[in-house]
Write an enzyme that holds these catalytic residues in place. Structure first.
Site, PDB file in Angstrom:
ATOM      1  N   THR A 210       0.853  -1.202   0.000  1.00 48.01           N
ATOM      2  CA  THR A 210       0.000   0.000   0.000  1.00 48.01           C
ATOM      3  C   THR A 210       0.883   1.244   0.000  1.00 48.01           C
ATOM      4  O   THR A 210       2.070   1.176  -0.334  1.00 48.01           O
ATOM      5  CB  THR A 210      -0.991  -0.050   1.188  1.00 48.01           C
ATOM      6  OG1 THR A 210      -1.950   0.999   1.028  1.00 48.01           O
ATOM      7  CG2 THR A 210      -0.308   0.127   2.529  1.00 48.01           C
ATOM      8  N   ASN A 211       0.326   2.389   0.336  1.00 49.29           N
ATOM      9  CA  ASN A 211       1.117   3.630   0.361  1.00 49.29           C
ATOM     10  C   ASN A 211       0.590   4.538   1.471  1.00 49.29           C
ATOM     11  O   ASN A 211      -0.324   4.170   2.207  1.00 49.29           O
ATOM     12  CB  ASN A 211       1.055   4.325  -1.006  1.00 49.29           C
ATOM     13  CG  ASN A 211      -0.369   4.648  -1.401  1.00 49.29           C
ATOM     14  OD1 ASN A 211      -1.021   5.480  -0.778  1.00 49.29           O
ATOM     15  ND2 ASN A 211      -0.890   3.961  -2.415  1.00 49.29           N
TER      16      ASN A 211
END
Ligand code: C5P
Length: 399
Positions: A210-211
């Site tokens: 993810t980020n």
């Protein structure tokens, strides 16, 4: 200024209830139609006769009239009102508003009201300063309730401090200000989709890619669009944020889920804002069991995800499409590239090199880039940035 406005004046059991008489008189004098709803305890502080005379209508306290069974409908009251103004609002009523306790007519009316809601707290200084009351006020404010701050001064207890209900004249001024700030419903009848937050790409049942996106910018835009009357579908990756008022939220996890939801919703939309931080790569295969570690290094093979914005851009027609660019270098050239490639009307560039811009924070510093040039804005709250972006969407609509 308040001509023809329908105001429910809610009175709760506080010494300050005596000021509600003057408040009612001033509201009526300003042209408002006032209906008074009192909590049972409020009747001990100011008489129903006084309030009925001043508001020119019988006051309401009970769910029904025990004499004849006539029902006092909180639903129709809630529909009738342009504003529910609770003054004075005790700590007890504020707490019940937060939790949804509905044990009197005023509270059921609050839960049914589609109108603006304002409260003027009145209580002793320690009750006011108590973390519980402060948290309750914060929660109500986050839910869109206007808080008319109490003043500092001598309290009924003899103590001196903050907790004294604002003076009736001041409350009337704030009520006027709340109506004046009412936004024009300029986007009524339009439907927008907003993508927001980070996508999650599963590696196995435990791990994912993810980020850092929190979704704050996209949520602020969705809220701004809705506040101007638009119907908003917020396609959201994982965030910790509450759904903005008036927004329909569609939760997704992976880039592929987001793609499918966005393409589906785009078919009936008048415009879109692509604010999500979508994964560009996803694992080729998702292991159905937790991957075991060994002494060797590990490689995860990744494949490209589909570009949502590009797909919507290709079928844009004359609808508005806005994109975001978060860059660390070569910012403007990269943003201009996206404008062309994805067929955006404009791109909101935020640079990670600017302090206070980008992920996590409540502020952002953006440059809006369209085919005519660049519009640089100073550091602002994400809410204000949302307003600038939606203003620009409106000018494009008008072309
Ligand atoms: O190409 P890049 O990811 O830098 O472009 C950013 C813009 O494109 C953002 O508006 C983002 O929401 C959108 N985007 C998208 N789908 C992707 C990748 C980016 O909608 N797969």
């Amino acid at each position: 200024m308040l001509n023809g406005k329908h105001i429910i004046l809610g009175i709760t059991g506080s010494i300050a209830a005596y000021k509600a008489a003057m408040l009612c008189r001033l509201l009526v004098k300003e042209g408002a139609e006032v209906r008074v709803v009192m909590t049972p305890l409020a009747k001990q502080f100011i008489t129903p006769l006084t309030m009925a005379t001043l508001s020119k209508h019988p006051i309401l306290v009970e769910f029904f009239n025990p004499e004849n069974g006539e029902w006092n409908s909180h639903v129709s009251l809630g529909e009738w009102a342009d504003m529910l103004l609770i003054a004075p609002a005790t700590a007890n009523t504020l707490a019940k508003m937060v939790t949804g306790i509905a044990d009197n007519l005023l509270l059921t009316t609050y839960l049914s009201a589609r109108s603006k809601v304002a409260v003027a707290p009145a209580m002793d200084l320690d009750m006011y300063a108590h973390i519980t009351t402060q948290n309750n006020l914060k929660t109500l404010s986050e839910r869109g309730v206007s808080i008319i701050e109490p003043g500092a001064g001598e309290l009924a207890s003899g103590l001196v401090g903050k907790g004294r209900m604002a003076e009736p004249e001041e409350i009337v001024e704030q009520v006027k200000a709340i109506f004046a700030s009412e936004k024009k419903k300029s986007l009524e009848g339009k439907r927008y989709i907003v993508t927001a937050g980070a996508t999650i790409e599963a590696i196995d049942p435990v791990r994912y890619i993810t980020n850092h996106s929190t979704g704050k910018m996209g949520y602020a835009i969705a809220e701004e669009l809705a506040s101007r009357g638009a119907e908003v579908r917020l396609i959201s990756g994982r965030t910790a944020l509450p759904t903005p008022k008036g927004v329909e939220r569609i939760d997704v996890l992976s880039a592929e889920d987001m793609y499918n939801a966005a393409v589906r919703e785009w078919a009936e939309a008048d415009g879109g804002v692509m604010c999500a931080a979508v994964a560009d790569y996803t694992p080729v295969a998702v292991a159905d069991r937790k991957l075991k570690k060994s002494d060797d290094d590990m490689r995860i093979e990744l494949k490209r995800t589909k570009d949502i914005a590009k797909e919507l851009g290709a079928t844009k027609g004359n609808r508005v499409l806005v994109g975001f660019a978060l860059e660390t270098d070569n910012e403007e050239a990269n943003a201009e590239g996206k404008l062309q490639r994805k067929n955006f009307d404009f791109v909101v560039l935020n640079s990670l090199q600017d302090k206070g811009a980008g992920f996590r924070g409540d502020t952002n510093k953006v440059t809006l880039i369209d085919r005519n040039g660049h519009e640089e804005h100073p550091l602002m709250s994400k809410r204000d940035v949302a307003s600038v972006i939606v203003d620009k969407i409106e000018t494009i609509n008008q072309r």
